[in-house]
Motif scaffolding. Sequence first.
Motif, PDB file in Angstrom:
ATOM      1  N   TYR A 176       0.832  -1.199   0.000  1.00  0.00           N
ATOM      2  CA  TYR A 176       0.000   0.000   0.000  1.00  0.00           C
ATOM      3  C   TYR A 176       0.870   1.254   0.000  1.00  0.00           C
ATOM      4  O   TYR A 176       0.555   2.235  -0.673  1.00  0.00           O
ATOM      5  N   SER A 204       1.310   7.094  -6.502  1.00  0.00           N
ATOM      6  CA  SER A 204      -0.005   7.627  -6.872  1.00  0.00           C
ATOM      7  C   SER A 204      -0.042   9.145  -6.940  1.00  0.00           C
ATOM      8  O   SER A 204      -0.959   9.711  -7.530  1.00  0.00           O
ATOM      9  N   GLU A 257      -5.605   8.943   3.956  1.00  0.00           N
ATOM     10  CA  GLU A 257      -6.726   8.892   3.019  1.00  0.00           C
ATOM     11  C   GLU A 257      -6.595   7.687   2.089  1.00  0.00           C
ATOM     12  O   GLU A 257      -7.593   7.032   1.771  1.00  0.00           O
ATOM     13  N   PHE A 258      -5.373   7.400   1.660  1.00  0.00           N
ATOM     14  CA  PHE A 258      -5.126   6.298   0.739  1.00  0.00           C
ATOM     15  C   PHE A 258      -5.550   4.963   1.342  1.00  0.00           C
ATOM     16  O   PHE A 258      -6.271   4.202   0.716  1.00  0.00           O
ATOM     17  N   THR A 266      -7.432   4.483   4.039  1.00  0.00           N
ATOM     18  CA  THR A 266      -8.825   4.523   4.458  1.00  0.00           C
ATOM     19  C   THR A 266      -9.736   4.191   3.279  1.00  0.00           C
ATOM     20  O   THR A 266     -10.735   3.475   3.437  1.00  0.00           O
ATOM     21  N   ALA A 267      -9.374   4.665   2.095  1.00  0.00           N
ATOM     22  CA  ALA A 267     -10.159   4.367   0.900  1.00  0.00           C
ATOM     23  C   ALA A 267     -10.111   2.884   0.538  1.00  0.00           C
ATOM     24  O   ALA A 267     -10.977   2.390  -0.180  1.00  0.00           O
ATOM     25  N   ARG A 268      -9.109   2.174   1.034  1.00  0.00           N
ATOM     26  CA  ARG A 268      -8.949   0.738   0.790  1.00  0.00           C
ATOM     27  C   ARG A 268      -9.142  -0.033   2.099  1.00  0.00           C
ATOM     28  O   ARG A 268      -8.507  -1.041   2.357  1.00  0.00           O
ATOM     29  N   GLY A 269     -10.035   0.483   2.922  1.00  0.00           N
ATOM     30  CA  GLY A 269     -10.208   0.008   4.293  1.00  0.00           C
ATOM     31  C   GLY A 269     -10.393  -1.484   4.461  1.00  0.00           C
ATOM     32  O   GLY A 269      -9.752  -2.092   5.323  1.00  0.00           O
ATOM     33  N   SER A 329     -10.500  -0.761  10.834  1.00  0.00           N
ATOM     34  CA  SER A 329     -10.858   0.202   9.793  1.00  0.00           C
ATOM     35  C   SER A 329     -10.989   1.613  10.369  1.00  0.00           C
ATOM     36  O   SER A 329     -10.549   2.586   9.748  1.00  0.00           O
TER      37      SER A 329
END
Length: 148
Positions: free
Chosen positions: A74, A81, A88-89, A91-94, A133
């Motif tokens: 990640y 990216s 944020e990165f 969390t978006a892929r929690g 999460s």
Amino acid sequence: MVAALNETLLQESRVPAVVADVQALIDAEVSDKSGASGLTLKTGYGAVKKVSPSIVPDAVTALLPAFVSKLEPYWQEFSTSGGASFAEFITARGDAVSDSLLEVTDERIEGSNKSGVKTVYSKLRGSAKKHVSAALPRLGELIQKHAG
């Protein structure tokens, strides 16, 4: 290319600060919980800490290399990216990140001979993904602080 997490977070000189910050993160996450499930989590966490006052930092130290390994893909993806916030990165892929991290604790508990810790973990495991999460924003900030 960005440095691998194990080259930064696991540097001998940096590990004590990382462990202290992870323990503070855990304490804050547990403290923030409310309701019946929060009470259960707080009670379980308190019970585990009573087994040994050093159990949390010892566990974090022991598990840190495995957690870093799970987070590395990640971190590398985030680094390429162009994003500004690792919090944020991840969390978006929690779901995926939480599952990866829980693999570490599940394997550790499976191999443990401490029945009390196993009992507490088994009672809390059902809600663990939700709690992991919820901690991802703080975890992402912590990692970026030490590795960024």
